[in-house]
Design an enzyme around this catalytic site. Sequence first.
Site, short mmCIF file in Angstrom:
data_model
loop_
_atom_site.label_atom_id
_atom_site.label_comp_id
_atom_site.label_asym_id
_atom_site.label_seq_id
_atom_site.Cartn_x
_atom_site.Cartn_y
_atom_site.Cartn_z
N VAL A 1 7.50 -2.11 6.87
CA VAL A 1 7.36 -0.64 6.89
C VAL A 1 8.00 -0.06 5.64
O VAL A 1 9.17 -0.30 5.34
CB VAL A 1 8.01 -0.04 8.16
N LYS A 2 7.18 0.70 4.91
CA LYS A 2 7.64 1.30 3.66
C LYS A 2 8.26 2.66 3.97
O LYS A 2 7.64 3.50 4.64
CB LYS A 2 6.45 1.47 2.73
N ILE A 3 9.46 2.86 3.48
CA ILE A 3 10.22 4.08 3.81
C ILE A 3 10.80 4.66 2.51
O ILE A 3 11.43 3.91 1.74
CB ILE A 3 11.37 3.73 4.79
N THR B 1 0.86 -1.18 0.00
CA THR B 1 0.00 0.00 0.00
C THR B 1 0.90 1.23 0.00
O THR B 1 2.12 1.11 0.17
CB THR B 1 -0.91 0.04 1.25
N ALA C 1 3.22 -1.00 4.66
CA ALA C 1 2.49 0.18 5.12
C ALA C 1 3.51 1.31 5.28
O ALA C 1 4.55 1.10 5.91
CB ALA C 1 1.80 -0.11 6.45
#
Length: 218
Positions: free
Chosen positions: A83-85, A27, A57
């Site tokens: 965790v998208k960074i 997402t 996310a």
Amino acid sequence: MRIFVDTANIDEIRDAAKLGVVSGVTTNPSLMAKEQGKDFQSTIEEIADIVRGPVSAEVVALTAEGMIKEARAIAAWSPYVVVKIPITKAGLQATSVLSREGVKTNLTLCFSPNQALLSALAGATYVSPFVGRLDDAGHDGMQVVAESVAILKSYDFGTQVIAASIRHPLHCVAAAKAGAHIATVPYKVLMQMIEHPLTDVGIQRFVADWEKTGARIP
Ligand code: G3P
């Protein structure tokens, strides 16, 4: 190559999951914004429950400290959360701290093999070159996927390449040929991958011919 579905829409994810070919979900804030009124945490938790595989996310903070704080909170939502960074100075700083803590990360908005290399050095679990957006800007997006895969494989980095910003079925073929570990595809493209007019015509013929036999399958 594994397939993730690139959406925050629960109906699409439920439907895609039934196929048995999707092993994760990605997402981003724009995809979340399409799901008007939906709570971020409960949406991610619901997706994780459906897919039982990696669910990306994204953080929205722009400083390393802010990203680390958000990432720790997001990572606690589910063991499946990644965790998208974004790949920036702050993003790399945050990733190097988070990877040492065992937080899984997906370094996003990757537009060059150097960014992929730095992501791997920082300990990223995944890195996501954006193929379609590079193509839109007149570059060869899939070349960034292929070069990133080659570099990471040469040095045995554990980081996996997710071909992202996929726009059509041919991107999936090219991503698989380029050695991408994963392609994250919009629901519409996933459905397009299934379809072929000759399959439909073939089924119609088989059904018509079967009717002529008068036989039945018990
Ligand atoms: O996974 C990244 C993807 O969501 C970006 O796609 O089509 O907005 O470039 P797009």
